[in-house]
Design a protein around this motif. Structure first.
Motif, PDB file in Angstrom:
ATOM      1  N   LYS B  73       0.821  -1.196   0.000  1.00 43.17           N
ATOM      2  CA  LYS B  73       0.000   0.000   0.000  1.00 43.17           C
ATOM      3  C   LYS B  73       0.867   1.262   0.000  1.00 43.17           C
ATOM      4  N   ALA B  74       0.493   2.221  -0.834  1.00 44.91           N
ATOM      5  CA  ALA B  74       1.253   3.477  -0.892  1.00 44.91           C
ATOM      6  C   ALA B  74       1.075   4.245   0.412  1.00 44.91           C
ATOM      7  N   PRO B  75       2.148   4.845   0.922  1.00 42.06           N
ATOM      8  CA  PRO B  75       2.006   5.614   2.157  1.00 42.06           C
ATOM      9  C   PRO B  75       1.059   6.802   1.964  1.00 42.06           C
ATOM     10  N   LEU B  76       0.463   7.230   3.053  1.00 43.48           N
ATOM     11  CA  LEU B  76      -0.581   8.257   2.997  1.00 43.48           C
ATOM     12  C   LEU B  76      -0.092   9.551   2.354  1.00 43.48           C
ATOM     13  N   TRP B  77       1.179   9.925   2.628  1.00 42.79           N
ATOM     14  CA  TRP B  77       1.646  11.230   2.125  1.00 42.79           C
ATOM     15  C   TRP B  77       1.752  11.264   0.608  1.00 42.79           C
ATOM     16  N   PHE B  78       1.743  10.112  -0.055  1.00 41.11           N
ATOM     17  CA  PHE B  78       1.729  10.088  -1.520  1.00 41.11           C
ATOM     18  C   PHE B  78       0.484  10.808  -2.057  1.00 41.11           C
ATOM     19  N   TYR B  79      -0.579  10.843  -1.248  1.00 37.33           N
ATOM     20  CA  TYR B  79      -1.841  11.417  -1.696  1.00 37.33           C
ATOM     21  C   TYR B  79      -1.958  12.906  -1.402  1.00 37.33           C
ATOM     22  N   PHE B  80      -0.923  13.494  -0.783  1.00 40.34           N
ATOM     23  CA  PHE B  80      -1.037  14.873  -0.294  1.00 40.34           C
ATOM     24  C   PHE B  80      -0.357  15.906  -1.177  1.00 40.34           C
ATOM     25  N   GLY B  81      -0.002  15.523  -2.429  1.00 49.26           N
ATOM     26  CA  GLY B  81       0.626  16.483  -3.330  1.00 49.26           C
ATOM     27  C   GLY B  81      -0.241  17.709  -3.602  1.00 49.26           C
ATOM     28  N   GLY B  82      -1.544  17.561  -3.439  1.00 48.14           N
ATOM     29  CA  GLY B  82      -2.460  18.673  -3.682  1.00 48.14           C
ATOM     30  C   GLY B  82      -2.309  19.799  -2.675  1.00 48.14           C
TER      31      GLY B  82
END
Lengths: 149, 156
Positions: B73-82
């Motif tokens: 699973k990708a770490p959560l911060w991967f989703y925070f580029g926005g």
């Protein structure tokens, strides 16, 4: 003044960080899903920021032309394309090529908006940018050749 | 090699899309505020990306489900580029209204991006592959930045 200089410079670092993280995510979930996450998270963040800063605008008169809303569509496509190439080209190459495309189209867009041919200085700027792109292409293929040998 | 060339052209096309995005978002900002315009653009951008994803999955559903390899699973911060992506609008609104004005802000933001690129490649920041920076890279960066600064500061 120094504070603003640092802030603007830092902003460039922030932009690079965002693109790098989105690029990283795209290798896990795909470019368009990375773009979707970027826009949903950014939307929530800006909702919060507008709420905190009390900058909600409910009255937009005169109403903006419909074309003003095209930015969101181009933004979704840009983040997808950029996320796709970022991990493939590396941060430095991706940043420089995007800047090149952006600057050259800005010259064209400004000329169209003002219905006036670009100045000599701007043509010179475009030529120097293109020289940089050409050089990066040449040096990169030389490196690839060296690697395969 | 050909694959590489496609990436090259795609990155430049990305720059064209970015310039178009900025053009229309600035138009919207003229009628509202930079932050509000960006908020609207993020909402419409999310909708656009969603439509493309749905259309794409509809078009290719007939091929059946491919066996996707199970990944960690990708770490959560991967989703925070926005978040940094949206924060940029706030920072830009501050510097554009300072004595730097728009052209000064743009020039410094470009320099910041390039420095980020160099540092990121050198250290492999955010779990990206490391890439050795060579002398030509600096020359390329110098040329692209010099040309961009000429374009930016040539009074619009």
């Amino acid at each position: 003044m120094v504070f603003y200089i640092l802030l603007a410079f830092l902003n460039g670092v922030v932009i690079g960080t965002s693109r790098s993280i989105n690029g990283r995510l795209s290798t896990e979930v795909g470019a368009f899903k990375a773009s979707l996450w970027n826009h949903v998270v950014g939307f929530l963040f800006l909702s919060l920021a507008l709420l905190v800063l009390g900058e909600w605008m409910f009255d937009t008169s005169p109403a903006p032309p419909l074309t003003a809303y095209l930015g969101g569509i181009f933004g979704a496509l840009f983040v997808a394309v950029n996320s796709y190439v970022f991990p493939r080209l590396g941060a430095m190459n991706a940043v420089l090529l995007v800047i090149s495309g952006q600057m050259i189209s800005a010259v064209v867009i400004d000329a169209l908006n003002q219905n006036e041919a670009p100045t000599v200085t701007r043509w010179l700027g475009v030529a120097i940018v293109l020289l940089g792109v050409y050089l990066s292409r040449v040096s990169s293929s030389a490196r690839d050749k060296g690697r395969t040998r | 090699m050909i694959g590489r060339s496609t990436d090259w052209l795609l990155a430049i096309a990305g720059g064209v899309l970015l310039a178009l995005m900025i053009n229309y978002n600035s138009l919207l900002a003229n009628y509202t505020t930079p932050m509000y315009a960006s908020w609207v653009a993020h909402g419409l951008g999310a909708a656009t990306a969603l439509v493309i994803i749905v259309l794409y999955s509809r078009a290719f559903r007939s091929t059946g489900k491919e066996a996707t390899p199970q990944r960690a699973k990708a770490p959560l911060w991967f989703y925070f580029g926005g978040i940094p992506g949206a924060f940029t609008v706030i920072l830009a609104a501050i510097t554009v209204n300072s004595s730097l004005t728009l052209s000064g802000s743009i020039a410094l933001m470009l320099v910041g991006q390039v420095v980020f690129g160099i540092v990121s490649d050198h250290f492999g920041l955010f779990r990206t592959p490391r890439r050795r920076i060579v002398g030509t890279d600096f020359l390329v960066a110098l040329l692209v930045l010099a040309g961009s600064v000429l374009i930016t500061f040539d009074g619009v």
